[in-house]
Write an enzyme that holds these catalytic residues in place. Structure first.
Site, PDB file in Angstrom:
ATOM      1  N   ASP A 186      -4.691  -5.250   2.757  1.00 53.54           N
ATOM      2  CA  ASP A 186      -5.105  -4.689   4.042  1.00 53.54           C
ATOM      3  C   ASP A 186      -4.714  -3.219   4.179  1.00 53.54           C
ATOM      4  OD1 ASP A 186      -6.069  -7.130   4.742  1.00 53.54           O
ATOM      5  OD2 ASP A 186      -4.792  -7.404   6.506  1.00 53.54           O
ATOM      6  N   HIS A 207      -0.410  -5.441   1.182  1.00 49.01           N
ATOM      7  CA  HIS A 207      -0.902  -4.198   1.780  1.00 49.01           C
ATOM      8  C   HIS A 207      -0.921  -3.095   0.729  1.00 49.01           C
ATOM      9  CE1 HIS A 207       0.466  -6.476   5.300  1.00 49.01           C
ATOM     10  NE2 HIS A 207      -0.397  -5.756   6.009  1.00 49.01           N
TER      11      HIS A 207
END
Length: 781
Positions: free
Chosen positions: A103, A255
């Site tokens: 993400d 991430h």
């Protein structure tokens, strides 16, 4: 403007009126272009700020909301939510399978490192990208897609959509799709909401968002297993938290942006090796859906197993379910470049090739962002230049102005023997019926012997007759009125110089009034034979309006404080047209007042320097002038001044390489004028633009304090200037608004002037509308 004579015949427009008409016809497009440039600058700044919306860790913004409207099968279901046929359906990741998701990217530091690790271990990833980051780093996204990874939407600004209107939701999705189209030539059907986690965290606020996006063909992706790497707990904990329990499959969250990700980079290779050693395979979200769909077909006995197997053989783990979910046909997915070990095609099942308007709009967005990414740092450098220039100018003015004041106001200071011989006062006039009588009335009270020469430059309002009547009424036998065909202010001044009876000529505007001792004070420096010209102290007479008060501040601080500095540096750039004095022989020696430039006062002042004459400032010689009474007239005046200054500097550019006095001005005065009167005003609006930018996108309080600090420095300098000129401080209350208005206006005026210079425009003597409200100056009875 044409008028009708007593016989009813139309008078032909004068040369001045024809020139003014042409100038007016050309001015509007240039003003519009200057405004467009300011608008473009503001838009670029806003775009850059919008793109730099801060991305933080994945944590819920809204907590504790009810989930009563969310179907139980969704809350208890798998991490992939589709709405095929309008029915909410969830898909789970098969056992011993990991869909590795990332993400908040792309990030120029961390995303390439993640991609390198995935390529090294032959593992595909699904990246949920923030549209603003995509538009800033399109090359990373292009590489990501070409290497066979899958991408999804993580909104454009990483905003919690449950707070947003439908229009904002649509905008967040559409802008990200455009960014993907411009960066990699694709769009996508995958979506992950910022601050989302597992499906059991869906609540009544977020559920309508997923329903809406499902109707639009999007597949929403959640998390089974969260590495919580954004918390930076350490490599071992990241690996532990990312490991599914009991051999179960999972959509695992890492991430590649949103903060410092060195722990993620260290943990990822170890994690991949560990999971492969445990018998896990890696796939994309589309791969999960393809596998689930194939299993469903096999279980249903529909006879489609053979077709699914063929699709798998040609497409690797790509599959077709993403296409089916949005009504697209599997035939739109090209046969593959499929790899092994889970590597998938460039055009994933969730990807669509961007074509037509979407593709071109996407490329336009990327181009605009690229421009913003280049422009803002460049403007930041410009702001630094402005800051250094502004502070340097203030420092120089304060130090040198103080020295100038002490030097000129010593009791024993003297220019030499007192100058008492008569001088000639030249008043060029064009349609000055409102002011000329007041001008002559002030000269009638002069304490110094003078002759007055009024040169009427083809006026159409009886200026000549009014001048003669005023002189007779005042008993002034020393006034001559010379009328000439309309030829412009320089020609009028030259006519006056040729007609002057004395060796010192004082020049003033037809809308100006002198204090009784102004002429006497102005000519005293000529006791020094090296002095060729003297600048007086021009004051704004109509200062009781807002615009008048602004100009009053500008005259006291910006002009007279500057002149003290330039005087000590021996590089005075301009003798004001309102009040200045010259040796007649010096004027004739340099060729008189030139018509080559619009700023004849600046032109002749520089010519004086180059001719070896000294130009000084006499603060005690005061004149009161009528400043423009409207923004339109103020624009016109400043436009003439700034454009004329540029012309004069260009005309005398050879002084940069000259020797002697000319070279001194070229290497000292000219750089200062360029820096303080052109470069600094052009970039000065950046102070306000960056303040607004910082207040919106960075730190409101810090930005406001910084702006107030700059204003405080300016107020300090202005207060000191007012003290030296013994002016009332109450006008300084208008300074904050004056600074805001003047910075923007001077930027536009200078841009307008540059455009005029580049397009070869030429203006003549521009007549401002006068009211005659500046009458007898203070101290005259």
């Amino acid at each position: 403007m044409t008028t009708t004579s007593s016989r009813g015949r139309r008078r032909a427009p004068t040369r001045m009126e024809r020139a003014a008409g042409k100038a007016a016809a050309l001015q509007k497009p240039r003003v519009i272009l200057a405004l467009l440039l300011l608008l473009a600058l503001t838009s670029v700044m806003l775009l850059d700020g919008y793109l730099r919306a801060e991305v933080g860790g994945d944590q819920r913004v809204r907590t504790g909301a009810s989930a009563g409207k969310v179907p139980d099968e969704v809350l208890d279901g798998g991490p992939i939510l589709t709405f095929q046929g309008g029915q909410a359906t969830t898909v789970s990741v098969p056992d011993k399978t990991i869909a590795l998701t990332f993400d908040d990217g792309p990030n120029p530091t961390w995303t390439p490192q993640v991609l390198k690790i995935l390529e090294e271990y032959d593992v595909p990833g699904t990246f949920f990208l923030v549209g603003s980051m995509v538009s800033r780093y399109p090359d990373i996204v292009k590489d990501m897609v070409e290497e066979g990874n899958e991408v999804g939407i993580h909104t454009f600004t990483h905003v919690d959509l449950s707070y947003q209107s439908d229009a904002r939701v649509d905008r967040e999705m559409e802008q990200t799709q455009l960014a993907l189209a411009g960066a990699a030539g694709i769009t996508t059907t995958l979506f992950r909401a910022p601050y989302s986690s597992e499906t059991d965290a869906i609540d009544n606020y977020s559920w309508p968002i997923y329903e809406k996006l499902g109707e639009d063909g999007y597949t929403s992706v959640f998390v089974d297993t969260d590495s919580d790497d954004w918390k930076k707990p350490g490599v071992s904990k990241i690996i532990k938290w990312a490991t599914p329990e009991d051999g179960k499959g999972a959509s695992v969250l890492f991430h590649d942006a949103g903060g410092e990700r060195s722990q993620t980079i260290k943990a990822l290779p170890t994690y991949i090796k560990k999971m492969k050693a445990a018998g896990y395979s890696f796939t994309t979200i589309s791969g999960v859906m393809q596998e689930q769909n194939a299993a469903a077909r096999e279980a249903s006995g529909t006879g489609q197993q053979q077709a699914a197997g063929a699709a798998t053989a040609t497409q690797g783990t790509t599959g077709t379910e993403g296409a089916t979910a949005t009504g697209e046909q599997p035939g739109n997915v090209p046969d593959g470049e499929g790899g092994t070990g889970g590597t998938v095609n460039r055009l994933q099942a969730a990807h669509r090739e961007a074509t037509g308007v979407t593709l071109y709009e996407g490329k336009a967005l990327i181009a605009a962002v690229t421009l913003a990414e280049w422009t803002v740092p460049t403007l930041s450098v410009g702001l630094m230049i402005v800051g250094v220039a502004v502070m340097g100018r203030f420092g120089m003015m304060l130090i040198l102005a103080r020295r100038h004041y002490r030097k000129r106001n010593k009791r024993r200071f003297s220019w030499g023997p007192t100058v008492t011989r008569p001088v000639s006062v030249i008043v060029p006039a064009y349609n000055e019926k409102e002011c000329i009588a007041n001008t002559l009335k002030s000269l009638a009270k002069s304490t110094h012997p003078i002759e007055v020469i009024v040169v009427d430059d083809g006026s159409t309002d009886n200026t000549s007759e009014i001048s003669r009547e005023a002189a007779r009424a005042l008993g002034m036998t020393n006034v001559r009125v010379i009328r000439q065909e309309n030829a412009g202010k320089p020609a009028a001044l030259n006519n006056g110089v040729r007609s002057a009876s004395y060796d010192i000529v004082v020049m003033m505007d037809g809308d100006t009034v002198f204090e009784p001792d102004a002429v006497h004070q102005l000519v005293q420096p000529f006791a020094d034979p090296k002095v060729g010209a003297v600048a007086g102290n021009a004051k704004v007479g109509n200062r009781d309006t807002i615009i008048g008060a602004w100009q009053h501040i500008e005259y006291v601080m910006g002009f007279n404080l500057d002149r003290r500095m330039y005087d000590l540096l021996r590089c005075m750039p301009t003798i004001p047209g309102a009040i200045g004095a010259f040796r007649r022989e010096a004027v004739l020696e340099v060729g008189g007042m030139s018509e080559d430039t619009l700023a004849e006062d600046t032109d002749i002042t520089i010519a004086m320097h180059r001719g070896g004459w000294q130009v000084v400032y006499q603060e005690h010689a005061k004149a009161w002038t009528e400043a423009p009474g409207s923004l339109k007239q103020l624009w016109s005046q400043r436009y003439r001044w700034s454009y004329g200054t540029m012309q004069a500097l260009w005309k005398h550019r050879k002084s940069l390489t000259d020797k002697g006095p000319s070279g001194r001005f070229g290497r000292v005065g000219m750089p200062l004028v360029v820096l303080f009167q052109i470069i600094t005003p052009v970039f000065a609006p950046l102070i306000d633009v960056f303040t607004i930018y910082s207040m919106i996108f960075v730190d409101f309080q810090a930005a406001l304090l910084a702006w107030l600090a700059v204003l405080g420095v300016q107020l300090g300098c202005a207060a000191y200037a007012f003290r030296l000129d013994r002016e009332k401080y109450r006008y300084l209350l208008m300074m904050p608004l004056q600074q805001l208005a003047y910075r923007q206006m001077m930027y536009l005026v200078l841009i307008h002037s540059c455009i005029t210079a580049l397009t070869g425009g030429r203006l003549r003597w521009q007549k401002l509308k006068r009211t005659g409200e500046v009458g007898t100056p203070a101290g005259v009875s």
